[in-house]
Design a protein around this motif. Structure first.
Motif, PDB file in Angstrom:
ATOM      1  N   MET A   1      53.647  25.226  96.869  1.00  0.00           N
ATOM      2  CA  MET A   1      53.908  25.915  95.616  1.00  0.00           C
ATOM      3  C   MET A   1      53.379  25.068  94.471  1.00  0.00           C
ATOM      4  SD  MET A   1      57.580  26.724  93.755  1.00  0.00           S
ATOM      5  CE  MET A   1      58.157  27.828  94.998  1.00  0.00           C
ATOM      6  N   LYS A   2      52.810  25.750  93.495  1.00  0.00           N
ATOM      7  CA  LYS A   2      52.311  25.084  92.295  1.00  0.00           C
ATOM      8  C   LYS A   2      53.009  25.716  91.092  1.00  0.00           C
ATOM      9  CE  LYS A   2      48.204  25.994  90.619  1.00  0.00           C
ATOM     10  NZ  LYS A   2      46.761  26.090  90.434  1.00  0.00           N
ATOM     11  N   ILE A   3      53.498  24.864  90.198  1.00  0.00           N
ATOM     12  CA  ILE A   3      54.105  25.337  88.951  1.00  0.00           C
ATOM     13  C   ILE A   3      53.291  24.773  87.801  1.00  0.00           C
ATOM     14  CG2 ILE A   3      56.123  25.270  87.443  1.00  0.00           C
ATOM     15  CD1 ILE A   3      57.848  25.312  89.936  1.00  0.00           C
ATOM     16  N   SER A   4      52.838  25.662  86.937  1.00  0.00           N
ATOM     17  CA  SER A   4      52.100  25.264  85.742  1.00  0.00           C
ATOM     18  C   SER A   4      52.954  25.601  84.525  1.00  0.00           C
ATOM     19  CB  SER A   4      50.765  26.010  85.659  1.00  0.00           C
ATOM     20  OG  SER A   4      49.990  25.751  86.803  1.00  0.00           O
ATOM     21  N   ILE A   5      52.883  24.713  83.533  1.00  0.00           N
ATOM     22  CA  ILE A   5      53.705  24.891  82.329  1.00  0.00           C
ATOM     23  C   ILE A   5      52.847  24.669  81.095  1.00  0.00           C
ATOM     24  CG2 ILE A   5      55.798  24.190  81.107  1.00  0.00           C
ATOM     25  CD1 ILE A   5      56.683  22.762  83.724  1.00  0.00           C
ATOM     26  N   ILE A   6      52.876  25.640  80.186  1.00  0.00           N
ATOM     27  CA  ILE A   6      52.301  25.455  78.853  1.00  0.00           C
ATOM     28  C   ILE A   6      53.457  24.979  77.974  1.00  0.00           C
ATOM     29  CG2 ILE A   6      51.185  26.544  76.874  1.00  0.00           C
ATOM     30  CD1 ILE A   6      50.083  28.672  78.812  1.00  0.00           C
ATOM     31  N   LEU A   7      53.277  23.821  77.336  1.00  0.00           N
ATOM     32  CA  LEU A   7      54.394  23.258  76.588  1.00  0.00           C
ATOM     33  C   LEU A   7      53.922  22.378  75.446  1.00  0.00           C
ATOM     34  CD1 LEU A   7      55.921  20.138  78.282  1.00  0.00           C
ATOM     35  CD2 LEU A   7      53.803  21.089  79.069  1.00  0.00           C
ATOM     36  N   ASP A   8      54.871  22.049  74.579  1.00  0.00           N
ATOM     37  CA  ASP A   8      54.705  20.962  73.627  1.00  0.00           C
ATOM     38  C   ASP A   8      55.966  20.116  73.700  1.00  0.00           C
ATOM     39  OD1 ASP A   8      53.802  19.203  71.738  1.00  0.00           O
ATOM     40  OD2 ASP A   8      53.790  20.621  70.077  1.00  0.00           O
ATOM     41  N   PHE A   9      55.801  18.811  73.612  1.00  0.00           N
ATOM     42  CA  PHE A   9      56.927  17.895  73.757  1.00  0.00           C
ATOM     43  C   PHE A   9      57.958  18.034  72.643  1.00  0.00           C
ATOM     44  CE2 PHE A   9      53.505  15.583  76.066  1.00  0.00           C
ATOM     45  CZ  PHE A   9      54.115  15.535  77.314  1.00  0.00           C
ATOM     46  N   VAL A  10      57.565  18.515  71.469  1.00  0.00           N
ATOM     47  CA  VAL A  10      58.515  18.635  70.354  1.00  0.00           C
ATOM     48  C   VAL A  10      59.134  20.032  70.274  1.00  0.00           C
ATOM     49  CG1 VAL A  10      57.535  16.760  68.988  1.00  0.00           C
ATOM     50  CG2 VAL A  10      56.686  19.101  68.671  1.00  0.00           C
ATOM     51  N   CYS A  11      58.964  20.821  71.323  1.00  0.00           N
ATOM     52  CA  CYS A  11      59.561  22.158  71.382  1.00  0.00           C
ATOM     53  C   CYS A  11      60.877  22.075  72.152  1.00  0.00           C
ATOM     54  CB  CYS A  11      58.588  23.116  72.081  1.00  0.00           C
ATOM     55  SG  CYS A  11      59.361  24.662  72.605  1.00  0.00           S
ATOM     56  N   PRO A  12      62.007  22.397  71.507  1.00  0.00           N
ATOM     57  CA  PRO A  12      63.290  22.295  72.211  1.00  0.00           C
ATOM     58  C   PRO A  12      63.400  23.257  73.392  1.00  0.00           C
ATOM     59  CG  PRO A  12      63.580  23.397  70.108  1.00  0.00           C
ATOM     60  CD  PRO A  12      62.177  22.887  70.133  1.00  0.00           C
ATOM     61  N   TYR A  13      62.755  24.407  73.288  1.00  0.00           N
ATOM     62  CA  TYR A  13      62.781  25.360  74.401  1.00  0.00           C
ATOM     63  C   TYR A  13      62.062  24.777  75.617  1.00  0.00           C
ATOM     64  CZ  TYR A  13      64.455  28.731  70.995  1.00  0.00           C
ATOM     65  OH  TYR A  13      65.200  29.366  70.038  1.00  0.00           O
ATOM     66  N   CYS A  14      61.023  23.987  75.369  1.00  0.00           N
ATOM     67  CA  CYS A  14      60.289  23.353  76.467  1.00  0.00           C
ATOM     68  C   CYS A  14      61.172  22.314  77.164  1.00  0.00           C
ATOM     69  CB  CYS A  14      59.010  22.697  75.956  1.00  0.00           C
ATOM     70  SG  CYS A  14      57.808  23.891  75.323  1.00  0.00           S
ATOM     71  N   TYR A  15      61.899  21.537  76.368  1.00  0.00           N
ATOM     72  CA  TYR A  15      62.781  20.523  76.963  1.00  0.00           C
ATOM     73  C   TYR A  15      63.874  21.175  77.808  1.00  0.00           C
ATOM     74  CZ  TYR A  15      66.465  17.122  77.561  1.00  0.00           C
ATOM     75  OH  TYR A  15      67.441  16.340  78.119  1.00  0.00           O
ATOM     76  N   VAL A  16      64.633  22.072  77.205  1.00  0.00           N
ATOM     77  CA  VAL A  16      65.748  22.694  77.938  1.00  0.00           C
ATOM     78  C   VAL A  16      65.217  23.546  79.091  1.00  0.00           C
ATOM     79  CG1 VAL A  16      67.772  24.204  77.771  1.00  0.00           C
ATOM     80  CG2 VAL A  16      67.255  22.611  75.908  1.00  0.00           C
ATOM     81  N   GLY A  17      64.141  24.282  78.850  1.00  0.00           N
ATOM     82  CA  GLY A  17      63.558  25.106  79.908  1.00  0.00           C
ATOM     83  C   GLY A  17      63.112  24.287  81.105  1.00  0.00           C
ATOM     84  N   GLU A  18      62.505  23.123  80.855  1.00  0.00           N
ATOM     85  CA  GLU A  18      62.059  22.269  81.959  1.00  0.00           C
ATOM     86  C   GLU A  18      63.259  21.648  82.674  1.00  0.00           C
ATOM     87  OE1 GLU A  18      60.764  19.799  84.726  1.00  0.00           O
ATOM     88  OE2 GLU A  18      61.848  18.878  83.059  1.00  0.00           O
ATOM     89  N   LYS A  19      64.307  21.290  81.948  1.00  0.00           N
ATOM     90  CA  LYS A  19      65.507  20.732  82.579  1.00  0.00           C
ATOM     91  C   LYS A  19      66.170  21.761  83.497  1.00  0.00           C
ATOM     92  CE  LYS A  19      67.025  17.064  81.954  1.00  0.00           C
ATOM     93  NZ  LYS A  19      66.704  15.844  82.720  1.00  0.00           N
ATOM     94  N   ILE A  20      66.163  23.024  83.076  1.00  0.00           N
ATOM     95  CA  ILE A  20      66.714  24.088  83.914  1.00  0.00           C
ATOM     96  C   ILE A  20      65.876  24.225  85.177  1.00  0.00           C
ATOM     97  CG2 ILE A  20      67.065  26.593  84.059  1.00  0.00           C
ATOM     98  CD1 ILE A  20      67.866  26.463  81.044  1.00  0.00           C
ATOM     99  N   LEU A  21      64.566  24.208  85.035  1.00  0.00           N
ATOM    100  CA  LEU A  21      63.685  24.255  86.203  1.00  0.00           C
ATOM    101  C   LEU A  21      63.957  23.067  87.119  1.00  0.00           C
ATOM    102  CD1 LEU A  21      61.257  25.177  87.902  1.00  0.00           C
ATOM    103  CD2 LEU A  21      59.774  23.994  86.253  1.00  0.00           C
ATOM    104  N   GLU A  22      64.090  21.888  86.549  1.00  0.00           N
ATOM    105  CA  GLU A  22      64.362  20.682  87.338  1.00  0.00           C
ATOM    106  C   GLU A  22      65.633  20.850  88.175  1.00  0.00           C
ATOM    107  OE1 GLU A  22      65.139  15.878  86.646  1.00  0.00           O
ATOM    108  OE2 GLU A  22      64.931  17.200  84.912  1.00  0.00           O
ATOM    109  N   LYS A  23      66.687  21.397  87.567  1.00  0.00           N
ATOM    110  CA  LYS A  23      67.944  21.621  88.297  1.00  0.00           C
ATOM    111  C   LYS A  23      67.743  22.593  89.459  1.00  0.00           C
ATOM    112  CE  LYS A  23      71.640  22.558  85.989  1.00  0.00           C
ATOM    113  NZ  LYS A  23      72.586  23.103  85.022  1.00  0.00           N
ATOM    114  N   ALA A  24      67.017  23.675  89.217  1.00  0.00           N
ATOM    115  CA  ALA A  24      66.800  24.680  90.267  1.00  0.00           C
ATOM    116  C   ALA A  24      65.959  24.101  91.404  1.00  0.00           C
ATOM    117  CB  ALA A  24      66.123  25.919  89.673  1.00  0.00           C
ATOM    118  N   LEU A  25      64.943  23.333  91.079  1.00  0.00           N
ATOM    119  CA  LEU A  25      64.106  22.721  92.121  1.00  0.00           C
ATOM    120  C   LEU A  25      64.917  21.749  92.970  1.00  0.00           C
ATOM    121  CD1 LEU A  25      60.839  22.058  90.079  1.00  0.00           C
ATOM    122  CD2 LEU A  25      61.143  23.739  91.921  1.00  0.00           C
TER     123      LEU A  25
END
Length: 192
Positions: A1-25
């Motif tokens: 499986m490959k997961i690609s993410i379009i993000l910016d480090f200063v975007c709060p949605y990117c931070y929380v969204g990636e943390k949620i993904l991390e928990k699910a993985l």
């Protein structure tokens, strides 16, 4: 499986969204291949957003409450104006050389969203790389010499032409998700 993410480090949605993904993985015990696409919210020469009371109120109302529902810690960064993120993105090239791409991305996000560090400062980025055992001098040389500047700018320009509406935007394999999953439960459904 490959997961690609379009993000910016200063975007709060990117931070929380990636943390949620991390928990699910973690819950699914999955270790996908990752690909990161930069989408700088304030690239040069665009003015950098100023942190003010209105942005703090929005953050408290929308980001903190959402993060709490998912048991994710997040803090309001007080660095103003917000840091530029081009150098942080250039660091991904070296991190990936040492198979530390996702660790680096998570560490940069946490440095900003948990520890209020200026991720536009090369010294902070070098410290992050060093903590991940990415060769410090090679990392520093790459950022200070601009080794990946042109590659990053080219990719950032290409990404701005992708068909997406928000950051983060996630892809599983090469299929773009219609909306980004805002709960661990939703990610668990998608990762079946």
């Amino acid at each position: 499986m490959k997961i690609s993410i379009i993000l910016d480090f200063v975007c709060p949605y990117c931070y929380v969204g990636e943390k949620i993904l991390e928990k699910a993985l973690k819950e699914k015990n999955l270790k996908p291949e990752f690909r990161f696409f930069p989408y700088e919210l304030s690239p040069e020469p665009k003015p950098q957003p100023i942190v003010n009371e209105a942005s703090k109120e929005y953050f408290e109302k929308n980001i903190v409450n959402w993060a709490k529902q998912e048991n994710i810690e997040v803090n309001f960064p007080t660095i103003s104006p917000k840091p530029r993120t081009a150098l942080a993105f250039e660091g991904i090239y070296i991190a990936e050389k040492y198979d530390k791409g996702i660790e680096y991305v998570r560490a940069v996000l946490e440095a900003y969203w948990l520890h209020n560090k200026d991720i536009g400062n090369v010294e902070i980025l070098i410290e992050i790389a060093d903590n991940l055992l990415i060769p410090k001098f090679e990392f520093a040389d790459a950022l200070l010499s601009g080794k990946f500047k042109e590659a990053h700018q080219k990719l950032n320009t290409e990404v701005s032409e992708f068909d997406f509406d928000v950051v983060p935007t996630f892809y599983i394999d090469d299929t773009q998700l219609e909306t980004f999953p805002r709960t661990t439960e939703k990610w668990l459904e998608l990762l079946k």
